[in-house]
Write an enzyme that holds these catalytic residues in place. Structure first.
Site, short mmCIF file in Angstrom:
data_model
loop_
_atom_site.label_atom_id
_atom_site.label_comp_id
_atom_site.label_asym_id
_atom_site.label_seq_id
_atom_site.Cartn_x
_atom_site.Cartn_y
_atom_site.Cartn_z
N LYS A 185 -14.02 0.48 -3.84
CA LYS A 185 -15.09 0.91 -2.92
C LYS A 185 -16.18 1.64 -3.69
CE LYS A 185 -12.17 1.72 1.12
NZ LYS A 185 -11.64 2.74 1.99
N GLU A 214 0.82 -1.21 0.00
CA GLU A 214 0.00 0.00 0.00
C GLU A 214 0.86 1.26 0.00
OE1 GLU A 214 -4.23 -0.80 1.86
OE2 GLU A 214 -3.23 0.70 3.07
N HIS A 252 7.63 -26.80 -0.92
CA HIS A 252 6.95 -27.90 -1.61
C HIS A 252 5.78 -27.40 -2.43
CE1 HIS A 252 9.28 -30.98 0.61
NE2 HIS A 252 9.44 -29.95 1.41
O1 PA5 Z 1 -3.27 1.46 5.85
C1 PA5 Z 1 -4.37 1.92 5.68
O2 PA5 Z 1 -4.62 3.13 5.79
C2 PA5 Z 1 -5.55 1.04 5.34
O3 PA5 Z 1 -5.17 -0.27 5.14
C3 PA5 Z 1 -6.56 1.08 6.46
O4 PA5 Z 1 -5.96 0.64 7.65
C4 PA5 Z 1 -7.79 0.22 6.15
O5 PA5 Z 1 -8.34 0.59 4.93
C5 PA5 Z 1 -8.83 0.35 7.25
O6 PA5 Z 1 -9.21 1.67 7.40
P1 PA5 Z 1 -9.99 2.18 8.66
O7 PA5 Z 1 -9.15 1.98 9.86
O8 PA5 Z 1 -10.25 3.62 8.39
O9 PA5 Z 1 -11.27 1.38 8.76
#
Ligand code: PA5
Length: 446
Positions: free
Chosen positions: A422, A287, A308
């Site tokens: 989303k 990310e 394996h």
């Molecule tokens: O690293 C990030 O920002 C994302 O992976 C969030 O943690 C994830 O989308 C969850 O978001 P939130 O804590 O707002 O529900």
């Protein structure tokens, strides 16, 4: 203490090139330290180990003790992505592999996770478990608006209210969310839940050392103070402006290899307890770096089991791979291989050896074979799997990720790409405000 060894890359890179990338990493380090780069309003994680007050851990312990007093034996932790993976990783790594199956009185409640998928079967089966157990819940969402945890929380909240009564439910539900914004914040205020704050300047995937990770880890019965000490030690080690700073070494080498065609990095561990370290690491790096058409693709394997399955590809498939091996120097348990006078299985050459010695030789043998097969090896080692070392590992990977993202010239602290699915999902589910997008999608899928 986390140590980096780049010896397994020496046959793939020239010294002069590595030096050039160390210089790039030092410049990226300066940007991170001066807080002058993209996403610099999300750097609160840098000093969490040294600046987190003890009282935060004590507050989490107070919840642990109060739920113990109620006989709670199941805690459902609801969250997704960065609001889930750090705690899951730590709890998996620190727990007995067969904790659930072992008989005897448990000191801490079982921790299970929800809100990290939209599977109807998963939530129904979780409800089956909750019905047999004395349940409390922690709901974690920084934005307070993420669909997966919100759906799970709506159902779990209703179950807890129906089972224990509304008043008692407000003592059995704790929220971790933004200080002011989001549906979860307003809901928590209205329902009177105890809440912990995720500061604005810490992004989800950098939040394991905030209440996002601290509360579930404390509830699971682990020593969060030791984890913070380990992280603080790495905060110091990774603050040195030096070519020996482990975060700089790691960031420099993985970027050099990437620019030399190694587009995929596989995080390898030889202990199944570290499987979720791979999941946490993939989110952190995927990310943070996968954007603007760039970024190393992070993958993970658990050896020797995956030798394996994935071993063939790694040894022999397309040569776009590098491996980062997380080595654990000491096992916390001890067992040797017994001698068998009949030796029908031909294994007496192993008699008297520790199983971990076989594991270490599998690791070394694999390393040499993979190097021969064209896969450079970066090595990251910790002394053993415990709270202290995990804290160090978390901090090390976070710091290296910030440096690495700046070498790559991306903003490591945003995640614009996550929004695309989303929007489509909301449109397809008929969320108000998404009518135009829904029409366009319906045209496409006719
Ligand atoms: O690293 C990030 O920002 C994302 O992976 C969030 O943690 C994830 O989308 C969850 O978001 P939130 O804590 O707002 O529900």
């Amino acid at each position: 203490m986390v140590k980096v060894n780049l010896g397994g890359c020496s046959s793939f890179v020239k010294d002069a090139d590595y030096k050039e990338y160390v210089d790039k990493a030092l410049s990226a380090f300066d940007v991170l330290e001066n807080e002058s780069g993209a996403g610099n309003d999300f750097l609160g994680w840098k000093h969490l180990p040294s600046q987190t007050p003890e009282s935060l851990i004590s507050d989490c312990e107070a919840i642990r003790d109060s739920w113990k007093g109620k006989g709670v034996d199941l805690v459902v932790v609801i969250g997704i992505g960065g609001s889930y993976l750090g705690a899951k990783c730590a709890i998996e790594a620190l727990s007995h592999s067969f904790a659930k199956q072992l008989s005897g009185k448990k000191d801490a409640p079982e921790i299970v996770f929800a809100g990290h998928n939209l599977s109807e079967e998963y939530i129904c089966e979780l409800m089956d478990l909750m019905k047999e157990r004395n349940t409390a819940a922690v709901v974690i969402s920084k934005s307070g608006t993420t669909t997966e945890p919100a759906v799970a929380f709506r159902l779990i909240k209703q179950y807890i209210e129906t089972t224990y009564g509304k008043e008692e439910a407000s003592e059995r539900i704790v929220a971790v969310t933004d200080a002011k914004r989001g549906a979860l914040k307003s809901l928590s205020t209205q329902e009177g839940y105890k809440t912990f704050v995720i500061e604005d300047n810490v992004g989800g995937r950098f939040s394991v050392l905030t209440p996002v990770g601290i509360l579930p880890i404390v509830l699971a019965g682990f020593d969060m103070r030791a984890m913070m000490r380990g992280a603080e030690e790495m905060e110091k080690a990774c603050a040195e402006r030096s070519a020996e700073n482990p975060a700089i070494e790691y960031a420099a080498m993985r970027n050099l290899l990437y620019d030399n065609g190694k587009k995929v990095e596989i995080l390898v561990s030889y202990n199944p307890k570290l499987q979720y370290l791979g999941e946490w690491w993939k989110q952190l790096y995927g990310e943070s770096e996968g954007k603007d058409g760039k970024g190393i693709f992070p993958a993970s394997v658990s050896f020797t089991t995956d030798l394996h399955s994935m071993g063939q590809y790694i040894q022999d498939g397309e040569r776009m791979l590098m491996e980062t091996v997380v080595t654990v120097e000491k096992s916390s348990r001890s067992m040797t291989i017994a001698d068998d006078p009949q030796n029908l299985d031909g294994l007496n050459f192993l008699s008297g050896k520790h199983i971990e010695e076989c594991n270490a030789m599998a690791e070394l043998g694999t390393k040499l074979a993979h190097i021969d097969g064209g896969v450079p090896q970066l090595s990251i080692s910790i002394e053993k799997i415990d709270e202290f070392n995990l804290g160090g590992l978390f901090y090390f990977f976070e710091k290296a990720c910030g440096i690495s993202g700046y070498i790559l010239d991306v903003n490591p602290f945003n995640q614009p790409g996550v929004e695309a699915y989303k929007k489509n999902m909301f449109a397809l589910l008929g969320k108000p405000g998404y009518e135009e997008q829904a029409k366009a999608l319906q045209e496409r899928i006719k």
